[in-house]
Design a protein around this motif. Structure first.
Motif, PDB file in Angstrom:
ATOM      1  N   ALA A 116      49.911  -5.680 -28.169  1.00  0.00           N
ATOM      2  CA  ALA A 116      50.268  -6.517 -29.310  1.00  0.00           C
ATOM      3  C   ALA A 116      51.031  -5.672 -30.327  1.00  0.00           C
ATOM      4  CB  ALA A 116      49.012  -7.120 -29.937  1.00  0.00           C
ATOM      5  N   GLU A 117      50.738  -4.368 -30.339  1.00  0.00           N
ATOM      6  CA  GLU A 117      51.358  -3.438 -31.287  1.00  0.00           C
ATOM      7  C   GLU A 117      52.587  -2.743 -30.711  1.00  0.00           C
ATOM      8  OE1 GLU A 117      47.089  -4.079 -32.031  1.00  0.00           O
ATOM      9  OE2 GLU A 117      48.184  -3.389 -30.265  1.00  0.00           O
ATOM     10  N   SER A 118      52.988  -3.004 -29.483  1.00  0.00           N
ATOM     11  CA  SER A 118      54.184  -2.526 -28.795  1.00  0.00           C
ATOM     12  C   SER A 118      53.864  -2.110 -27.366  1.00  0.00           C
ATOM     13  CB  SER A 118      54.928  -1.436 -29.549  1.00  0.00           C
ATOM     14  OG  SER A 118      56.251  -1.360 -29.028  1.00  0.00           O
ATOM     15  N   HIS A 119      53.866  -0.784 -27.027  1.00  0.00           N
ATOM     16  CA  HIS A 119      53.668  -0.408 -25.627  1.00  0.00           C
ATOM     17  C   HIS A 119      53.319   1.074 -25.447  1.00  0.00           C
ATOM     18  CE1 HIS A 119      57.845   0.963 -26.181  1.00  0.00           C
ATOM     19  NE2 HIS A 119      57.548   1.850 -25.241  1.00  0.00           N
ATOM     20  N   ILE A 120      52.802   1.385 -24.247  1.00  0.00           N
ATOM     21  CA  ILE A 120      52.723   2.751 -23.733  1.00  0.00           C
ATOM     22  C   ILE A 120      53.361   2.698 -22.353  1.00  0.00           C
ATOM     23  CG2 ILE A 120      51.277   4.665 -22.977  1.00  0.00           C
ATOM     24  CD1 ILE A 120      49.076   3.685 -24.816  1.00  0.00           C
ATOM     25  N   SER A 121      54.358   3.531 -22.111  1.00  0.00           N
ATOM     26  CA  SER A 121      54.949   3.605 -20.777  1.00  0.00           C
ATOM     27  C   SER A 121      54.710   4.989 -20.196  1.00  0.00           C
ATOM     28  CB  SER A 121      56.444   3.288 -20.819  1.00  0.00           C
ATOM     29  OG  SER A 121      57.146   4.282 -21.536  1.00  0.00           O
ATOM     30  N   ILE A 122      54.689   5.047 -18.858  1.00  0.00           N
ATOM     31  CA  ILE A 122      54.472   6.313 -18.162  1.00  0.00           C
ATOM     32  C   ILE A 122      55.354   6.371 -16.920  1.00  0.00           C
ATOM     33  CG2 ILE A 122      52.503   5.408 -16.846  1.00  0.00           C
ATOM     34  CD1 ILE A 122      51.296   8.290 -17.062  1.00  0.00           C
ATOM     35  N   HIS A 123      55.869   7.553 -16.644  1.00  0.00           N
ATOM     36  CA  HIS A 123      56.640   7.834 -15.432  1.00  0.00           C
ATOM     37  C   HIS A 123      56.188   9.210 -14.961  1.00  0.00           C
ATOM     38  CE1 HIS A 123      59.187   4.457 -16.498  1.00  0.00           C
ATOM     39  NE2 HIS A 123      59.185   4.959 -17.723  1.00  0.00           N
ATOM     40  N   THR A 124      55.716   9.306 -13.705  1.00  0.00           N
ATOM     41  CA  THR A 124      55.192  10.576 -13.224  1.00  0.00           C
ATOM     42  C   THR A 124      55.974  11.107 -12.026  1.00  0.00           C
ATOM     43  OG1 THR A 124      53.566   9.764 -11.599  1.00  0.00           O
ATOM     44  CG2 THR A 124      52.876   9.801 -13.924  1.00  0.00           C
ATOM     45  N   TRP A 125      56.033  12.411 -11.959  1.00  0.00           N
ATOM     46  CA  TRP A 125      56.620  13.142 -10.836  1.00  0.00           C
ATOM     47  C   TRP A 125      55.543  14.121 -10.353  1.00  0.00           C
ATOM     48  CZ3 TRP A 125      59.249  11.423 -14.994  1.00  0.00           C
ATOM     49  CH2 TRP A 125      60.450  10.759 -14.785  1.00  0.00           C
ATOM     50  N   PRO A 126      54.599  13.656  -9.528  1.00  0.00           N
ATOM     51  CA  PRO A 126      53.492  14.519  -9.116  1.00  0.00           C
ATOM     52  C   PRO A 126      53.956  15.766  -8.367  1.00  0.00           C
ATOM     53  CG  PRO A 126      53.422  12.409  -7.959  1.00  0.00           C
ATOM     54  CD  PRO A 126      54.485  12.299  -8.981  1.00  0.00           C
ATOM     55  N   GLU A 127      55.058  15.669  -7.651  1.00  0.00           N
ATOM     56  CA  GLU A 127      55.546  16.829  -6.915  1.00  0.00           C
ATOM     57  C   GLU A 127      56.016  17.942  -7.851  1.00  0.00           C
ATOM     58  OE1 GLU A 127      59.233  14.235  -7.482  1.00  0.00           O
ATOM     59  OE2 GLU A 127      57.072  13.943  -7.254  1.00  0.00           O
ATOM     60  N   ARG A 128      56.248  17.589  -9.112  1.00  0.00           N
ATOM     61  CA  ARG A 128      56.636  18.566 -10.126  1.00  0.00           C
ATOM     62  C   ARG A 128      55.552  18.773 -11.180  1.00  0.00           C
ATOM     63  NH1 ARG A 128      61.615  17.166 -13.024  1.00  0.00           N
ATOM     64  NH2 ARG A 128      61.496  19.335 -13.656  1.00  0.00           N
ATOM     65  N   GLY A 129      54.474  17.993 -11.101  1.00  0.00           N
ATOM     66  CA  GLY A 129      53.406  18.106 -12.093  1.00  0.00           C
ATOM     67  C   GLY A 129      53.843  17.635 -13.467  1.00  0.00           C
ATOM     68  N   TYR A 130      54.822  16.729 -13.491  1.00  0.00           N
ATOM     69  CA  TYR A 130      55.431  16.299 -14.757  1.00  0.00           C
ATOM     70  C   TYR A 130      55.198  14.805 -14.999  1.00  0.00           C
ATOM     71  CZ  TYR A 130      58.928  15.008 -18.192  1.00  0.00           C
ATOM     72  OH  TYR A 130      59.547  14.485 -19.296  1.00  0.00           O
ATOM     73  N   ALA A 131      54.927  14.461 -16.257  1.00  0.00           N
ATOM     74  CA  ALA A 131      54.827  13.063 -16.671  1.00  0.00           C
ATOM     75  C   ALA A 131      55.543  12.884 -18.001  1.00  0.00           C
ATOM     76  CB  ALA A 131      53.370  12.637 -16.811  1.00  0.00           C
ATOM     77  N   ALA A 132      56.244  11.758 -18.118  1.00  0.00           N
ATOM     78  CA  ALA A 132      56.935  11.380 -19.352  1.00  0.00           C
ATOM     79  C   ALA A 132      56.309  10.083 -19.855  1.00  0.00           C
ATOM     80  CB  ALA A 132      58.427  11.176 -19.085  1.00  0.00           C
ATOM     81  N   LEU A 133      55.886  10.090 -21.119  1.00  0.00           N
ATOM     82  CA  LEU A 133      55.267   8.902 -21.703  1.00  0.00           C
ATOM     83  C   LEU A 133      55.932   8.545 -23.025  1.00  0.00           C
ATOM     84  CD1 LEU A 133      52.609  10.805 -20.553  1.00  0.00           C
ATOM     85  CD2 LEU A 133      51.629   8.544 -20.887  1.00  0.00           C
ATOM     86  N   ASP A 134      55.985   7.258 -23.304  1.00  0.00           N
ATOM     87  CA  ASP A 134      56.367   6.734 -24.609  1.00  0.00           C
ATOM     88  C   ASP A 134      55.155   5.991 -25.147  1.00  0.00           C
ATOM     89  OD1 ASP A 134      58.912   7.552 -23.962  1.00  0.00           O
ATOM     90  OD2 ASP A 134      59.850   5.603 -24.262  1.00  0.00           O
TER      91      ASP A 134
END
Length: 120
Positions: free
Chosen positions: A65-83
């Motif tokens: 209701a207050e907007s969002h949380i997004s996630i994109h992960t690259w497990p092979e690199r141990g990396y995650a990007a979140l908004d």
């Protein structure tokens, strides 16, 4: 919203996690996003996640209701990007410790944007 004399629509956190774990576990990602929403005092409307093959990455969004949380992960690199974008009384910064506990990253970077900030 008004904070420190600034008027803006909401707080948008850009979060990077490095050397993180369990980024290919879609149910763990789902539970983590739900907990992050709850701890931040936001209202979950819908959550949608997609599991990619063959690398096992997860992309998705928790619509709030207050907007969002997004996630994109690259497990092979141990990396995650979140908004993490929230307005109103929600506390987006409170979601960061939840992410740290859930994914045990070796490194975290969090940049803050005040979306819709009025120009003076």
């Amino acid at each position: 919203m008004t904070r420190d004399g600034k008027v803006f629509a909401g707080t948008h956190l850009i979060v990077d996690l490095w050397d993180a774990e369990r980024l290919d576990d879609i149910e763990h990602v789902r539970r983590t996003l739900v907990e992050a929403v709850e701890v931040a005092g936001a209202t979950l409307l819908h959550i949608h996640l997609h599991h990619f093959t063959p690398n096992g990455g997860v992309s998705g969004v928790a619509v709030l209701a207050e907007s969002h949380i997004s996630i994109h992960t690259w497990p092979e690199r141990g990396y995650a990007a979140l908004d993490i974008f929230m307005c109103g009384d929600a506390r987006p910064h409170a979601a960061i410790p939840v992410l740290e506990r859930a994914f045990s990253p070796g490194g975290v970077r969090c940049d803050e944007l005040l979306r819709g900030e009025t120009a003076d």
